[in-house]
Scaffold this motif. Structure first.
Motif, PDB file in Angstrom:
ATOM      1  N   GLN A  41     110.089  15.508 -10.969  1.00 23.52           N
ATOM      2  CA  GLN A  41     110.009  14.178 -11.642  1.00 23.52           C
ATOM      3  C   GLN A  41     111.011  13.025 -10.484  1.00 23.52           C
ATOM      4  OE1 GLN A  41     110.368  16.838 -12.621  1.00 23.52           O
ATOM      5  NE2 GLN A  41     108.257  16.559 -14.286  1.00 23.52           N
TER       6      GLN A  41
ATOM      7  N   PRO B  38     103.386  17.666 -15.264  1.00 25.83           N
ATOM      8  CA  PRO B  38     103.811  16.946 -17.354  1.00 25.83           C
ATOM      9  C   PRO B  38     104.802  15.967 -16.822  1.00 25.83           C
ATOM     10  CG  PRO B  38     105.880  18.971 -16.144  1.00 25.83           C
ATOM     11  CD  PRO B  38     104.433  19.085 -14.928  1.00 25.83           C
TER      12      PRO B  38
ATOM     13  N   ILE C 252     107.267  13.504 -18.476  1.00 26.92           N
ATOM     14  CA  ILE C 252     108.278  13.819 -18.978  1.00 26.92           C
ATOM     15  C   ILE C 252     109.399  12.433 -18.672  1.00 26.92           C
ATOM     16  CG2 ILE C 252     110.440  14.652 -18.682  1.00 26.92           C
ATOM     17  CD1 ILE C 252     108.908  17.391 -18.245  1.00 26.92           C
TER      18      ILE C 252
ATOM     19  N   LEU D  77     105.878  23.077 -22.356  1.00 28.00           N
ATOM     20  CA  LEU D  77     106.816  23.502 -20.575  1.00 28.00           C
ATOM     21  C   LEU D  77     107.096  25.193 -20.813  1.00 28.00           C
ATOM     22  CD1 LEU D  77     109.323  20.237 -20.988  1.00 28.00           C
ATOM     23  CD2 LEU D  77     106.536  20.744 -19.748  1.00 28.00           C
TER      24      LEU D  77
ATOM     25  N   LEU E  99     115.495  17.260 -25.437  1.00 25.26           N
ATOM     26  CA  LEU E  99     113.751  16.788 -24.853  1.00 25.26           C
ATOM     27  C   LEU E  99     113.139  16.998 -25.658  1.00 25.26           C
ATOM     28  CD1 LEU E  99     111.376  16.260 -22.226  1.00 25.26           C
ATOM     29  CD2 LEU E  99     112.367  19.010 -21.368  1.00 25.26           C
TER      30      LEU E  99
END
Lengths: 527, 432
Positions: free
Chosen positions: A192, A455, A457, A482, A504
């Motif tokens: 990320q 993913p 995010i 996840l 999250l």
């Protein structure tokens, strides 16, 4: 970059002991052989295939050094971290047991382009490796738009040198423990840590260090709302203007988590921000590689195949060498079928190579079907020009979406299966027939789209008025959540970096409902 | 194009990373090493080798999509006879057609296997162990004096003259006192000779002669080497611990000792050997076996050759004393002894054994360990309570103040814990 303890061999005039034209005979090679082979490959690559490459540097290494290089993600120098030791131990164990062979080569996207070749390889394999890495990959690195946009081939080695020095300085100054914790946390968030959309300025790694220092000095002098300790007067409902102001201030929503932390995490020391930045920039450097696996390997495989065949046609390599080459070439591009025991997904070498060859076929001897599907290139003749254009302007996803032909889908007998956990059975959604081609192609392209594989995010908000909680959101795709335990651990790292609580939310974008929530609290101060 | 030969570059680039990894996984690796010692034969132990640790402890987490649930697309090559819209029964979990994409990652993964080098293995294996403090008892005799360089002194024998240092002092003194340099004198002499020959500058000649006379005088007054320049290499005598050890392995090989018991004994001896080898540069082993009579034998015979007869323990001790007197004087050797037996002894021999042990052997030994081996199928209660002749004898001696380490072992898996117990560091032993 320092090149200590190296020797560079100058090409020496060819000795006349080889049968006419042959570059080498048998398996043995020396530096003259390598030079001859390189010159012959270069001739084909530049003059016949029209490739455009960075200057080359070929480095001969031992198997142990190859293992070394493996464990630091292929880079010749890297900062120290236990995870690389772990990878080394794993590679070494499986290599010693003979469970796995070593790669024949590693190539580094730098200028000059460095290719590692192993001393154990036979002369034929060295030829293959030079054709594959020093010309195939090299051309791709230099010309593909993603690499041009995201990586700085001129600066990477210098930057790694700086990173290595910086991390070891930090270890000296702050101790192994804190630095290791920092890197653990940064590595956990590495996927990320990329900007997926280019900003205006292309990063120039050479000046990074200086710029970073200036930027930090500036920021230390500037006011940051996060540091406010005076309580605000009203705690009423947050109005939109306030929200917008906050978002603008913190550049939210933000999908590059490490970037966000580096810029805004309230509790990090300057060196910790710099460490985050190092990890983030390295992640960014590798970002294009993940998106161009099929094309990159396809390009390199296609190039080595062309060069080797050409060398054989012109009598530069013997029939025996050609057979040896074909054997390893076929191994590389072998695609097991889905029901074979060692099926492990689609082989990027096989798919890439097959598609490149297919493009050549469409250009040179198209069928009516090809003319209908690919009016632009069918029968155009100059297939190398088309391929060079493809290599320059596509990534895996767009490449497959554009160039996977019905001919190839039939040849691979592709089919699309959907596994919906709410259904009792799997469904065959499409097969290689008239109705299925476009569906297949779209579905396959999707699998190479980072937006679908990683993913989604994002950091969506920070509770500035309250407990400074960081709020992230995972937009679920196809109702896939996840991975539970990894997420818990990663969030823990994130909370440690942020210094306060982290939340999250997993949200299903179709229904806009929160499916699951993960939370973590900072364990202790990092410094 | 450049070709660079990197093969001669220093290897082991990953060493630092490997050490970081081992440090990180230390607790796990240590446990794995100790567990593995139960299964392995002692020979393999020394070779190091592969261990496996739970992957969980060295996991590198990242945010990734779960491998379960939701809607998944599989694009597969090699269709045989599926048609569009066909339904396929879901394959059982963990295998089958479409399942292969989900396998990397996931909780239930295999352990992480990797190989340790011999050094790493032994280090972890014997970590936290130390030689018993008993060595201090013999401080005066177990240490030898040796000479060590210790700087310079102004006195000493000519053989120890430190020439470089002396000349350095001489040079600085000569510079400080402005002793004329020989080449300056030579140059002046040459000038005088020249002036004498040409005779065109008598004033300068006179000056030069005076200058030369002054220089000569100064040269004589300031010696080339003065006694105050002299420096000698100085040595100090330091006590050096005796870096050699001998290990006596004593074992009862009478009929009552089964193969199993001998195996236990062997494991213990080998551990001790491994341990001593790490502490001493030079370790010798003496094997003494006994029935009703004792003899020194080689390793092979010691462990594998069958023997019959009664059991008289004192013979072994006598043999040990004989060997010790003959070859291993306590002044020069650190002496360790380990005795393994099933505990039988002829009743009439107990008193003699006890006397030999306390009067002759223990004063000479650094450490004496007695290991009583039992049958695997002995019930722990019975074995524990019924004390053997020899155990009682030694126990009595121990209450009398003798330094004997005594343990009972019945099973292979007990060997290592017992060994650790015997050699645990003081602090550890206190808590245990």
């Amino acid at each position: 970059m320092s090149l200590a303890d190296t020797t560079t061999r100058k090409p020496t005039p060819r000795r006349g002991r080889l049968p006419d034209g042959l570059l080498f005979e048998g398996a043995d090679w020396d530096f003259d052989t390598i030079q001859r082979v390189f010159d012959a490959c270069e001739d084909v690559a530049l003059n016949e295939l029209g490739l455009d490459v960075y200057p080359n540097q070929v480095e001969v290494i031992t198997a142990e050094q190859m293992l070394d290089a493996y464990s630091s993600i292929g880079m010749p120098l890297f900062y120290k971290h236990w995870s690389f030791g772990k990878h080394f131990a794993a590679h070494e164990a499986s290599y010693r047991k003979g469970m796995r062979g070593l790669a024949y080569e590693i190539v580094i996207n730098s200028n000059p382009c460095i290719s590692y070749i192993m001393e154990e390889n036979t002369a034929t394999m060295q030829t293959l490796v030079i054709a594959h890495a020093a010309f195939g990959h090299n051309h791709f690195f230099k010309n593909n738009y993603l690499f041009k946009q995201w990586t700085d081939a001129d600066g990477i080695l210098d930057y790694l040198e700086f990173a290595k020095g910086f991390i070891s300085d930090c270890e000296e100054r702050y101790g192994h423990g804190p630095v290791e914790m920092m890197l653990d946390a940064a590595h956990a968030l590495m996927s990320q840590a990329v900007h997926r959309y280019p900003r205006k300025v292309r990063p120039d790694l050479r000046t990074e260090e200086k710029r970073e220092r200036e930027r930090r000095l500036h920021e230390e002098r500037m006011y940051n709302d996060l540091w406010r300790t005076v309580p605000t007067k009203d705690k009423g409902t947050p109005d939109d203007a306030e929200l917008l102001r906050r978002h603008a201030l913190l550049q939210l929503p933000q999908e590059n988590i490490l970037y966000f932390l580096e810029k805004t995490a309230p509790k990090l020391a300057p060196w910790q921000r710099e460490a985050l930045r190092i990890v983030r920039l390295i992640a960014q450097y590798f970002y294009p590689q993940g998106q161009t696996k099929v094309m990159n390997e396809g390009c390199a495989t296609y190039v080595h195949y062309k060069i080797m065949n050409r060398l054989h046609e012109t009598g530069r390599i013997s029939d025996g060498a050609m057979l040896e080459f074909l054997r390893s070439h076929t191994n590389v591009v072998y695609q097991p079928q889905f029901d074979e025991p060692h099926y492990g997904g689609i082989n990027p070498y096989a798919l890439g190579f097959a598609m490149m060859q297919d493009i050549e076929r469409i250009c040179e001897t198209p069928t009516d079907e090809d003319r209908e599907w690919f009016p632009d290139i069918a029968g155009r003749g100059d297939h190398m020009a088309v391929l060079r254009d493809v290599w320059a302007n596509y990534r895996d996803e767009s490449f497959i979406l554009q160039f996977l032909s019905p001919h190839l889908m039939r040849k691979l007998k592709m089919f699309h299966v959907v596994d919906d956990e709410d259904e009792p059975d799997l469904e065959v959604r499409a097969i290689h027939d008239e109705r299925g081609y476009r569906k297949l192609r779209r579905a396959l392209a999707m699998q190479y789209d980072v937006a679908h594989t990683d993913p989604d995010i994002q950091i969506v908000d920070v509770d500035l008025a309250g407990d400074r909680r960081l709020i992230l959101q995972h937009a679920m795709l196809n109702r896939v959540g996840l991975e539970e335990s990894d997420t818990r651990r990663t969030l823990q790292h994130l909370a440690d970096l942020w210094g306060y609580d982290v939340l999250l939310r997993e949200v299903d974008p179709q229904t806009e409902t929160v499916v699951k929530e993960h939370t973590a609290s900072a364990r202790r101060r990092l410094v | 194009m450049h070709i660079v030969d990197r093969r001669l570059n220093p290897g082991g680039k990953s060493l630092a990373n490997r050490q970081r990894f081992l440090r990180r996984a230390k607790a796990l690796v240590k446990r794995a090493v100790r567990d593995s010692s139960k299964e392995r034969s002692i020979k393999d132990l020394e070779a190091g080798g592969e261990v496996s640790i739970p992957l969980d402890g060295v996991r590198e987490p990242r945010l990734r999509r779960s491998s379960e649930g939701g809607v998944r697309d599989y694009l597969l090559p090699g269709n045989k006879d599926y048609v569009e819209g066909e339904r396929i029964p879901r394959p059982p979990r963990g295998g089958g057609g479409g399942g292969s994409q989900g396998s990397p990652g996931g909780e239930g993964e295999d352990d992480f296997r990797f190989a340790l080098t011999h050094e790493e293995f032994v280090d972890l294996f014997l970590e936290d162990l130390e030689l018993p403090d008993l060595a201090k008892r013999k401080l005066a005799t177990t240490e030898q004096l040796s000479w060590r360089r210790a700087g310079f002194s102004v006195t000493g024998s000519p053989a120890n003259l430190a020439l470089t240092r002396t000349m350095r002092n001489s040079l600085s003194r000569r510079i400080a006192l402005r002793r004329p340099r020989p080449d300056a004198i030579a140059a002046l002499e040459a000038e005088i000779a020249e002036l004498e020959r040409t005779r065109d500058d008598p004033i300068r000649l006179e000056e030069a002669r005076e200058e030369l006379a002054r220089m000569r005088k100064r040269t004589r007054a300031i010696p080339w080497i003065d006694p105050i320049d002299l420096r000698y290499r100085r040595s100090e005598s330091t006590p050096r611990p005796v870096a050699q050890a001998v290990m006596f392995c004593l074992m009862d090989v009478s009929g009552s000792m089964t193969e199993h018991m001998k195996d236990l004994a062997k494991r213990f001896f080998t551990l001790l050997y491994l341990f001593l080898k790490r502490r001493y540069k030079h370790v010798e082993i003496v094997f003494i076996r006994h029935t009703h009579e004792a003899s020194e034998v080689d390793e092979e015979t010691f462990f594998y050759s069958p023997e019959t007869g009664g059991t008289v323990v004192s013979t072994a001790l006598e043999e040990m004393i004989r060997v010790m007197r003959g070859r291993y004087r306590p002044e020069d050797w650190n002496i360790y002894a380990a005795q393994a037996s099933d505990g039988d002894n002829t009743s009439s021999d107990n008193a003699k054994t006890s006397a030999l042990l306390t009067e002759e052997i223990l004063p000479a030994c650094q450490y004496f360990a007695y290991l009583e081996v039992g049958r695997e199928d002995d019930s722990p209660m019975g074995f524990g309570y019924r004390q053997s002749d020899l155990w009682r004898t030694y126990d009595l001696a121990r209450t009398g103040g003798a330094q004997i380490a005594m343990r009972k072992v019945r099973h292979r898996r007990d060997i290592y814990p017992v060994f650790r117990e015997l050699f645990a560091k003081k602090s550890e032993r206190a808590t245990a």
